[in-house]
Design an enzyme around this catalytic site. Structure first.
Site, PDB file in Angstrom:
ATOM      1  N   GLU A 140       0.847  -1.195   0.000  1.00 15.96           N
ATOM      2  CA  GLU A 140       0.000   0.000   0.000  1.00 15.96           C
ATOM      3  C   GLU A 140       0.876   1.236   0.000  1.00 15.96           C
ATOM      4  O   GLU A 140       1.979   1.233   0.578  1.00 15.96           O
ATOM      5  CB  GLU A 140      -0.901  -0.001   1.253  1.00 15.96           C
ATOM      6  CG  GLU A 140      -1.750   1.267   1.383  1.00 15.96           C
ATOM      7  CD  GLU A 140      -2.922   1.149   2.349  1.00 15.96           C
ATOM      8  OE1 GLU A 140      -2.990   0.160   3.089  1.00 15.96           O
ATOM      9  OE2 GLU A 140      -3.759   2.074   2.341  1.00 15.96           O
ATOM     10  N   ASN A 161      -6.783   1.638   2.500  1.00 17.46           N
ATOM     11  CA  ASN A 161      -7.548   2.877   2.654  1.00 17.46           C
ATOM     12  C   ASN A 161      -7.055   3.952   1.698  1.00 17.46           C
ATOM     13  O   ASN A 161      -7.824   4.829   1.287  1.00 17.46           O
ATOM     14  CB  ASN A 161      -7.432   3.371   4.098  1.00 17.46           C
ATOM     15  CG  ASN A 161      -8.035   2.391   5.095  1.00 17.46           C
ATOM     16  OD1 ASN A 161      -8.817   1.523   4.732  1.00 17.46           O
ATOM     17  ND2 ASN A 161      -7.680   2.533   6.359  1.00 17.46           N
ATOM     18  N   ASN A 217     -12.038  -0.837  -1.509  1.00 16.41           N
ATOM     19  CA  ASN A 217     -11.423  -1.400  -0.303  1.00 16.41           C
ATOM     20  C   ASN A 217     -12.273  -1.084   0.918  1.00 16.41           C
ATOM     21  O   ASN A 217     -12.620   0.084   1.142  1.00 16.41           O
ATOM     22  CB  ASN A 217     -10.026  -0.784  -0.099  1.00 16.41           C
ATOM     23  CG  ASN A 217      -9.375  -1.247   1.198  1.00 16.41           C
ATOM     24  OD1 ASN A 217      -8.990  -2.406   1.313  1.00 16.41           O
ATOM     25  ND2 ASN A 217      -9.265  -0.349   2.173  1.00 16.41           N
ATOM     26  N   GLU A 218     -12.627  -2.086   1.678  1.00 17.38           N
ATOM     27  CA  GLU A 218     -13.319  -1.922   2.971  1.00 17.38           C
ATOM     28  C   GLU A 218     -14.414  -0.855   2.904  1.00 17.38           C
ATOM     29  O   GLU A 218     -14.468   0.038   3.757  1.00 17.38           O
ATOM     30  CB  GLU A 218     -12.308  -1.603   4.086  1.00 17.38           C
ATOM     31  CG  GLU A 218     -11.347  -2.742   4.350  1.00 17.38           C
ATOM     32  CD  GLU A 218     -10.452  -2.560   5.568  1.00 17.38           C
ATOM     33  OE1 GLU A 218     -10.383  -1.444   6.124  1.00 17.38           O
ATOM     34  OE2 GLU A 218      -9.820  -3.557   5.973  1.00 17.38           O
ATOM     35  N   TYR A 267      -7.186  -8.838  11.278  1.00 14.50           N
ATOM     36  CA  TYR A 267      -5.928  -8.602  11.991  1.00 14.50           C
ATOM     37  C   TYR A 267      -6.126  -9.046  13.431  1.00 14.50           C
ATOM     38  O   TYR A 267      -7.185  -8.804  14.017  1.00 14.50           O
ATOM     39  CB  TYR A 267      -5.560  -7.114  11.951  1.00 14.50           C
ATOM     40  CG  TYR A 267      -5.226  -6.605  10.560  1.00 14.50           C
ATOM     41  CD1 TYR A 267      -3.987  -6.879   9.987  1.00 14.50           C
ATOM     42  CD2 TYR A 267      -6.141  -5.858   9.827  1.00 14.50           C
ATOM     43  CE1 TYR A 267      -3.668  -6.409   8.712  1.00 14.50           C
ATOM     44  CE2 TYR A 267      -5.838  -5.393   8.554  1.00 14.50           C
ATOM     45  CZ  TYR A 267      -4.595  -5.667   8.006  1.00 14.50           C
ATOM     46  OH  TYR A 267      -4.287  -5.197   6.744  1.00 14.50           O
ATOM     47  N   GLU A 282      -6.313  -9.260   3.172  1.00 16.11           N
ATOM     48  CA  GLU A 282      -5.515  -8.622   4.240  1.00 16.11           C
ATOM     49  C   GLU A 282      -5.623  -9.512   5.466  1.00 16.11           C
ATOM     50  O   GLU A 282      -6.734  -9.729   5.973  1.00 16.11           O
ATOM     51  CB  GLU A 282      -6.030  -7.220   4.581  1.00 16.11           C
ATOM     52  CG  GLU A 282      -5.713  -6.168   3.537  1.00 16.11           C
ATOM     53  CD  GLU A 282      -6.087  -4.764   3.989  1.00 16.11           C
ATOM     54  OE1 GLU A 282      -5.946  -4.439   5.186  1.00 16.11           O
ATOM     55  OE2 GLU A 282      -6.533  -3.989   3.114  1.00 16.11           O
ATOM     56  N   GLN A 304       1.235  -6.141   5.704  1.00 14.10           N
ATOM     57  CA  GLN A 304       1.620  -5.778   4.344  1.00 14.10           C
ATOM     58  C   GLN A 304       2.966  -6.436   4.061  1.00 14.10           C
ATOM     59  O   GLN A 304       3.360  -7.324   4.803  1.00 14.10           O
ATOM     60  CB  GLN A 304       1.651  -4.269   4.217  1.00 14.10           C
ATOM     61  CG  GLN A 304       0.275  -3.628   4.478  1.00 14.10           C
ATOM     62  CD  GLN A 304       0.226  -2.135   4.162  1.00 14.10           C
ATOM     63  OE1 GLN A 304       1.145  -1.535   3.657  1.00 14.10           O
ATOM     64  NE2 GLN A 304      -0.917  -1.511   4.504  1.00 14.10           N
TER      65      GLN A 304
HETATM   66  O1  AHR Z   1      -3.198  -2.632   6.112  1.00 15.54           O
HETATM   67  C1  AHR Z   1      -3.517  -1.449   6.789  1.00 15.54           C
HETATM   68  C2  AHR Z   1      -4.954  -1.020   6.575  1.00 15.54           C
HETATM   69  O2  AHR Z   1      -5.808  -1.956   7.187  1.00 15.54           O
HETATM   70  C3  AHR Z   1      -5.450  -0.954   5.155  1.00 15.54           C
HETATM   71  O3  AHR Z   1      -5.181   0.247   4.527  1.00 15.54           O
HETATM   72  C4  AHR Z   1      -6.935  -1.122   5.306  1.00 15.54           C
HETATM   73  O4  AHR Z   1      -7.534  -1.728   4.189  1.00 15.54           O
HETATM   74  C5  AHR Z   1      -7.082  -1.945   6.575  1.00 15.54           C
HETATM   75  O5  AHR Z   1      -8.005  -1.406   7.432  1.00 15.54           O
END
Ligand code: AHR
Length: 498
Positions: A26, A71, A171-172, A243, A291, A348
């Site tokens: 990113e 994001n 994205n999201e 995450y 992700e 990432q």
């Molecule tokens: O990977 C960091 C962020 O986590 C990304 O930009 C977003 O898609 C997610 O919330």
């Protein structure tokens, strides 16, 4: 009693998609600038990309890279990042409160990905932009020539089309933090329209629709079904993001993150099946888990408190052995869902919650989480075997009782090898017996390795290199492997037949 793991060569989940070993770059913090790209670095190539980082990416075994966000993409104008570099604008990136210099853009990234032999996965901006900008980007990348955008690509140095196959529809978009955040119905309509236009430009592409940003989103489930209802005809994959972190010292729940990921995948698969059933459809979009990682979100300030800067560090987590065990366990979950999950991206790749770190104008190094990823990406081949496990359970605050031991295995018929991965989430060592059923006589333990969560805390470059050790005392007799799994550990055993 010993934990029993039964593997049957006749009982598999189908081929392991190599795209399970993807990652994510990113425009955020130091992932691109001083991460993959640093002109002037002693190892930089002719386009300014670091050679030392490229070597580590190869060693990690990365197959796919998602780009440019995250994001970031929800405010991105892709046209800013093409053409002569000195004419490219500097823009405010509100998502990460950074100044984006646009010195790396679509052409630089796609040419670099081709040199790395990784498959690119591009995201389009469905936050501040829409159908036309998305279709134009597909034209720029994939149409051979003779049109406004494809000819511009040619004049920017890439005569051949890039043939980008995988595209993310935003994205999201369910997240209130996302620029241009939408309701499920709004997103479904825009995804359907943008997706249709993109596929009209190139019918060969595959599209990933945004699923929920995480399992606990208030709109989880509803978001997937309501948006899929509308966009079903253009969607090839549904995205998932997750995450994990240790919260309030709750180590047991953190060690059970792989269990949570498994429940999450089952829930998304069930939602996809429900929409398919209602539509009398025989097709099933697969899952792009684009992700996933350990991310200590609680350690970093909210974005709104950040000073605006250019390539200042953002969320540079330094990982320890506990994190490496959890990452190994998450990989086990992904392998065990390979029938539904086609693509997955460790988020990432460099510096930003990443397996690879760099010092500007200095070294690149492997974090602790590099080890389990490289081990699995380097050896999980062929088909995924169904692992039947008899294991005690452990009690966790967040998820109730979960299996103490998790395992996944692959079988590569041409190579006559099987790779077996096992996590012991319990606080004491566990004896395990693995029974291999099938018409093969296993002769050799090719390798064993183990990562033990030994509480050393975040590891520097030197210590992180040595998180994987040999697992002593592993025996192969006939078709039975016996081993002792250390407390809170992740192990890999590779066996082969003569
Ligand atoms: O990977 C960091 C962020 O986590 C990304 O930009 C977003 O898609 C997610 O919330």
């Amino acid at each position: 009693a010993a934990v029993e793991i039964v593997l049957d060569l006749e009982h598999d989940r189908g081929p392991i998609d190599g795209r399970l070993f993807g990652s994510f770059v990113e425009h955020m913090g130091r992932c691109v600038y001083t991460g993959i790209y640093e002109p002037g670095h002693p190892t930089a190539d002719h386009e300014g990309f670091r050679g030392d980082v490229a070597e580590l990416i190869d060693e990690l075994g990365i197959t796919v890279i998602r780009y440019p966000g995250g994001n970031f993409v929800s405010g991105y104008r892709w046209e800013d990042g093409i053409g002569p570099r000195d004419l490219r604008p500097h823009r405010l990136d509100p998502a990460w409160r950074s100044i984006e210099t646009n010195q790396v853009g679509t052409d630089e990234f796609l040419r670099w990905a081709a040199r790395r032999r990784v498959e690119p996965m591009l995201a389009v901006n469905l936050g501040t932009r829409g159908i036309q900008a998305a279709a134009d980007l597909v034209e720029y990348c994939n149409v051979p020539g003779g049109t406004r955008w494809s000819d511009l690509r040619r004049s920017n140095g890439s005569a051949d089309p890039y043939g980008v196959k995988l595209w993310c529809l935003g994205n999201e978009m369910d997240g209130p933090w996302q620029i241009g955040h939408k309701t499920a119905a709004e997103y479904g309509a825009l995804a359907a329209q943008a997706g249709q236009a993109m596929k009209l430009v190139d019918p060969g592409i595959e599209l990933v629709a945004c699923g929920s940003s995480h399992h606990r989103m208030p709109t989880f489930g509803y978001w997937e079904s309501a948006s899929l209802e509308i966009a079903w005809d253009v969607v090839d994959y549904v995205s998932m993001h997750a995450y994990y972190e240790e919260l309030d010292g709750d180590r047991r729940s953190f060690l059970a993150s792989g269990f949570e990921m498994s429940e999450f995948i089952d829930d998304v698969a069930a939602t996809i099946d429900a929409v398919a059933a209602r539509k009398h459809s025989r097709t099933r979009p697969r899952i792009s888990f684009d992700e996933w990682n350990v991310w200590y979100q609680a350690r970093f300030p909210g974005t709104e408190n950040l000073e605006i800067d250019t390539s200042g560090p953002r969320i540079e987590d330094v990982y320890g052995t506990l994190d490496a065990v959890v990452v190994g366990d998450l990989l086990i979950t992904l392998l065990n869902h390979a029938d539904r999950v086609a693509v997955a991206c460790l988020a990432q790749l460099v510096n930003v919650i990443a397996p690879i770190m760099t010092e500007p104008n200095g070294n690149a190094w492997r974090q602790a989480i590099f080890a389990p990823f490289a081990a699995v990406a380097g050896s999980a081949r062929g088909v995924g075997l169904v692992a039947r496990i008899r294991t005690p359970e452990i009690e966790t605050n967040q998820y109730g009782d979960v299996p103490a031991v998790a395992a996944a295995a692959t079988y590569d018929a041409p190579g006559r090898t099987s790779s077996i991965f096992v996590t012991n989430r319990a606080e004491r060592p566990v004896d395990a017996v693995i029974s291999m059923r099938g018409e093969i006589t296993w002769t050799t333990i090719q390798s064993t390795s183990v990562i033990i969560a030994d509480d050393k805390g975040p590891l520097d470059a030197a210590a992180a290199r040595h998180v994987r050790q040999r697992l002593p005392g592993t025996r192969l007799e006939g078709s039975t492997i016996t081993l002792t799994l250390p407390a809170e550990s992740w192990s890999a055993v590779i066996v082969s037949a003569a």
